[in-house]
Design an enzyme around this catalytic site. Structure first.
Site, PDB file in Angstrom:
ATOM      1  N   GLU A 171      31.914  40.384  32.644  1.00 37.45           N
ATOM      2  CA  GLU A 171      33.082  40.874  33.390  1.00 37.45           C
ATOM      3  C   GLU A 171      33.280  40.038  34.646  1.00 37.45           C
ATOM      4  OE1 GLU A 171      33.628  45.148  33.214  1.00 37.45           O
ATOM      5  OE2 GLU A 171      34.005  45.164  35.382  1.00 37.45           O
ATOM      6  N   ASP A 229      35.487  40.564  38.223  1.00 39.24           N
ATOM      7  CA  ASP A 229      36.209  41.650  38.884  1.00 39.24           C
ATOM      8  C   ASP A 229      36.855  41.239  40.200  1.00 39.24           C
ATOM      9  OD1 ASP A 229      35.343  43.504  36.969  1.00 39.24           O
ATOM     10  OD2 ASP A 229      33.522  43.954  38.091  1.00 39.24           O
ATOM     11  N   GLU A 237      38.337  44.079  42.727  1.00 40.20           N
ATOM     12  CA  GLU A 237      38.519  45.520  42.865  1.00 40.20           C
ATOM     13  C   GLU A 237      38.866  45.835  44.332  1.00 40.20           C
ATOM     14  OE1 GLU A 237      35.381  47.376  39.741  1.00 40.20           O
ATOM     15  OE2 GLU A 237      34.506  46.302  41.439  1.00 40.20           O
TER      16      GLU A 237
END
Length: 278
Positions: free
Chosen positions: A100, A102, A104
């Protein structure tokens, strides 16, 4: 009469632009939860994700990618957004060994001293303890800003507007996300258990629904099992030059609020191997 004609003409042109604009959400993504679409005055599709006590919302790409450049413009939640998390990220799935990348955005309590925190992270084979967090130096709810992920065989680059803020480099002998195709996601969800001051500030549901706006999605990437889009040479070998490393150091010096390579409590047996190589 002339003024009235011009006003009508402007409306017609705006509607014409909207009708002819490329509906990137409809063509490229699946949706979940409350997702609304519309068009701005320039004809760009604007996608709104909404969060309330019943559910969050999101969209995810039909295609899977192996390397690429991905960007989107976001306008975050105004006022008290504590406990909410707005995301733009790539993921190979939900399994224990997933990869993953990210970006955020962790909501805040409104007012000075409570900046929105951007959490950047890289997961490799289910290990995601590689966060760099930054206090944003602008109000991300006042206007749209552009957030970019560049992922290639040499490094993963994170960019805010025109400024690179992080490079996660590939080093020999250290796991790197290079073999698992990933989908592109955008989500808005309840992160009360960790998002704001490590979960100390919960969501104030009296302010719901919370809305995040997305527009101007861009991707130039290699489709899993297929060819790379034209122009991939612009990002496939992309690494930071001296000036761009300067913006990374500027962001680290002035706005970094967490660096996993400095968290001795989290790594009592020693920091991850890549920490000593930068």
């Amino acid at each position: 009469m002339a003024r009235r004609f011009l006003a009508v003409l402007a409306v017609v042109l705006a509607l014409s632009q909207a009708a002819s604009a490329k509906p990137w959400l409809d063509e490229k993504f699946n949706t979940d939860g409350t997702v609304r679409t519309g068009y701005d005055a320039s004809g760009q599709q604007v996608v709104t994700l909404s969060l309330d006590q019943r559910s969050g919302a999101g969209f995810n790409s039909d295609e899977q990618y192996l390397y690429g450049e991905f960007s989107i413009q976001m306008k975050l939640i105004p006022g008290n957004s504590a406990g909410t998390v707005s995301c733009f990220y790539l993921s190979s799935g939900d399994g224990d060994g997933h990869d993953e990348i990210d970006m955020e955005f962790m909501g805040n309590s409104s007012g000075p001293g409570h900046p929105v925190v951007l959490n950047t992270n890289v997961w490799v084979n289910g290990d995601g303890k590689k966060e760099h967090q930054f206090n944003l130096w602008f109000d991300p709810a006042a206007d749209f800003h552009t957030y970019t992920i560049i992922w290639n065989p040499e490094n993963i680059l994170f960019k805010v507007d025109d400024l690179f803020i992080r490079s996660f480099k590939r080093f020999d002998g250290i796991p790197y996300t290079s073999s698992k195709p990933m989908r592109l996601h955008a989500t808005l969800w309840d992160g009360s258990f960790w998002a704001t001051e490590k979960g100390k500030v919960p969501i104030d549901w009296s302010n719901a629904p919370f809305n995040v706006l997305y527009r101007n999605y861009y991707a130039n990437a290699c489709v899993s099992g297929g060819a790379c889009h034209s122009g991939s040479d612009g990002w496939m070998n992309r690494q930071l030059d001296g000036a761009e490393w300067g913006t990374v150091k500027w962001a680290e010096r002035n706005y970094m609020s967490y660096n996993y390579c400095e968290d001795g409590y989290r790594f009592p047996q020693g920091f991850p191997a890549e920490c000593s190589r930068y």
